[in-house]
Design a protein around this motif. Structure first.
Motif: not given
Length: 273
Positions: A74-96
């Protein structure tokens, strides 16, 4: 910046595209299909593919046809993979925009062939975890975190708990305390701005330093960041993940937070305690 502005910023980043990045993406896919990963340039985890280019660092989701299989096929899937990457993109801009904390500059964030891809500037530095037993490097990093990073993050306040994407995704160290596997909660809003911004995975692996001067070059990997109780930011940089005590750091705060999030009648974390 308010949460609505952060969401608008995320969609602005998502709409940005680059022909050169697409060309690189095609090359990475070829590398994957031929199973000829060059460990010095490209590597992967169960849910991420990482690639160094000449002046950028690329982090993307694995695609459905790239997923590893478990013992049952069975394919191994990580929880909230897309949401975590979306959050990082927004956070990097927010922090900068709201602090002087050094973070990689976002070059683009887009969805290609069904998976999100984050492209940031390449930072010339090494992970603090690579300098084993370098007490001077750890001393410099600890001072920088405690006198610059944490005070600035605590100044960023919100009445709403959770990530910039509007959901609560707790870091891996919270897994033993979760009532259900792959648990996430909708954000809760209290009456006061009682939550401070937290990195939530501020470990030795996520601190880039200059190997010669030992100065901190950047704080990376903000996937689990968001607004949380001020005491939720555990001092993960003080020990290596291999030590059992690492996963016990901040355990009381995690349990209190899970209890609060699981209580449908609780509104304020402060009053809940």
């Amino acid at each position: 910046m308010r949460r609505g502005q952060a969401s608008a910023l995320f969609y602005c980043l998502l709409s940005h595209s680059s022909h050169s990045i697409r060309c690189l993406e095609n090359r990475y896919d070829t590398i994957h299909l031929s199973k000829k990963y060059d460990n010095s340039r490209c590597w992967r985890l169960s849910d991420r593919v990482f690639t160094y280019a000449s002046d950028t660092f690329i982090k993307r989701e694995v695609r459905p046809n790239e997923r590893w299989l478990n013992l049952w096929g069975e394919p191994i899937t990580a929880p909230w993979s897309a949401e975590r990457l979306q959050n990082e993109a927004a956070t990097l801009q927010f922090i900068s925009e709201h602090t002087t904390i050094p973070v990689p500059k976002v070059m683009s964030f887009e969805k290609i062939w069904g998976s999100y891809q984050l492209v940031v500037e390449r930072i010339d530095g090494i992970r603090l975890n690579a300098l084993e037993d370098d007490e001077e490097a750890l001393k410099i990093a600890t001072k920088f975190i405690t006198t610059s990073v944490l005070p600035q993050l605590r100044e960023l306040k919100s009445p709403t708990i959770g990530s910039l994407m509007g959901i609560v995704i707790l870091p891996p160290r919270a897994k033993p305390f979760l009532p259900h596997k792959e648990k996430s909660w909708p954000a809760k809003t209290s009456f006061e701005p009682e939550y401070s911004f937290c990195h939530n995975d501020l470990s030795l692996d996520n601190i880039l330093i200059d190997p010669y001067t030992r100065e901190v070059k950047a704080i990376i990997d903000w996937e689990y960041s968001g607004f949380y109780p001020p005491g939720f930011e555990a001092p993960l940089w003080t020990m290596r993940p291999a030590r059992q005590e690492y996963y016990a750091l901040g355990a009381p705060e995690i349990q209190c937070l899970v209890d609060f999030l699981s209580d449908p009648d609780a509104v304020s974390f402060q009053s809940h305690n």
